[in-house]
Design a protein around this motif. Sequence first.
Motif, short mmCIF file in Angstrom:
data_model
loop_
_atom_site.label_atom_id
_atom_site.label_comp_id
_atom_site.label_asym_id
_atom_site.label_seq_id
_atom_site.Cartn_x
_atom_site.Cartn_y
_atom_site.Cartn_z
N PHE A 34 0.83 -1.19 0.00
CA PHE A 34 0.00 0.00 0.00
C PHE A 34 0.87 1.25 0.00
N TYR A 36 0.19 5.25 1.26
CA TYR A 36 -0.70 6.20 1.90
C TYR A 36 -0.07 7.58 1.87
N GLN A 38 -0.21 11.41 3.91
CA GLN A 38 -0.64 12.08 5.14
C GLN A 38 -0.31 13.56 5.06
N LEU A 44 -4.39 9.14 7.54
CA LEU A 44 -3.83 8.61 6.31
C LEU A 44 -4.91 8.39 5.26
N LEU A 46 -5.52 6.42 1.63
CA LEU A 46 -4.98 5.40 0.75
C LEU A 46 -4.86 5.93 -0.68
N PHE A 90 3.72 7.32 2.89
CA PHE A 90 4.11 6.10 3.59
C PHE A 90 3.81 4.88 2.74
N LEU A 102 -0.88 -3.44 9.40
CA LEU A 102 0.08 -2.90 8.44
C LEU A 102 1.40 -2.59 9.11
N PHE A 104 4.52 -0.11 8.47
CA PHE A 104 4.81 1.09 7.69
C PHE A 104 6.31 1.34 7.56
N GLY A 105 6.68 1.94 6.45
CA GLY A 105 8.00 2.51 6.33
C GLY A 105 8.06 3.82 7.11
N LYS A 106 9.24 4.41 7.17
CA LYS A 106 9.41 5.62 7.97
C LYS A 106 8.87 6.87 7.30
N GLY A 107 8.50 6.73 6.03
CA GLY A 107 7.90 7.85 5.34
C GLY A 107 8.89 8.68 4.55
N TYR B 36 -2.53 3.13 16.44
CA TYR B 36 -1.15 3.45 16.11
C TYR B 36 -0.73 4.70 16.87
N SER B 43 7.34 7.36 11.62
CA SER B 43 6.30 6.52 11.04
C SER B 43 5.27 6.13 12.09
N GLN B 106 -8.01 -1.38 5.74
CA GLN B 106 -8.10 -0.48 6.87
C GLN B 106 -8.52 0.92 6.41
#
Lengths: 114, 117
Positions: A34, A36, A38, A44, A46, A90, A102, A104-107, B36, B43, B106
């Motif tokens: 995915f 996303y 932000q 977030l 999609l 992300f 999910l 996530f990567g650090k963005g 989260y 992140s 989600q």
Amino acid sequence: AQSVTQPDIHITVSEGASLELRCNYSYGATPYLFWYVQSPGQGLQLLLKYFSGDTLVQGIKGFEAEFKRSQSSFNLRKPSVHWRDAAEYFCAVGAGGSQGNLIFGKGTKLSVKP
Amino acid sequence: GAVVSQHPSRVICKSGTSVKIECRSLDFQATTMFWYRQFPKQSLMLMATSNEGSKATYEQGVEKDKFLINHASLTLSTLTVTSAHPEDSSFYICSARDRRNRDQPQHFGDGTRLSIL
């Protein structure tokens, strides 16, 4: 263990220029991937997702991403960036298939120059 | 489309106060919700998975007694930060999974900015 790497912390592009945001993943099975976006202080949204089938997926706002299994990558692209695209992006992998949580990567923060 | 409402969007309170954050799925049933935490310029880190009618599953390192999660109905999960301290200040985001729609696993709320003075 599953993980997502976004190598670029911050990218600046000129408005109208093309964009590619990199994402590499580590996952033992067929990944659900995915992207996303932000905006500051918000949740977030999609952009697009890959579950199976065509490796080039189209998303909202003119974004697309290509799944390359051989490179464990899922890079996000847009041919012409608009100032409104400035945000944090992300990449995420679904740890438990399409129904799981999910990772996530650090963005990557995208800045757009006028 | 599916909407997740998170409330409040921002809260500022004194150290030692308990704060409750609500996450509601407005037009779908959510058997599973996720909480989260996001630190500035970082992140999202999964804190816990909340399943309707059962105890939440917490990630390693997350204090169960500190972050109380309740998922009493198919449309509501709450996160209570008990006896909050400045180090609990963060951006908390919930997400909900529509069990009927496998295309989008989600749906995210808009987050809650928690500031503890």
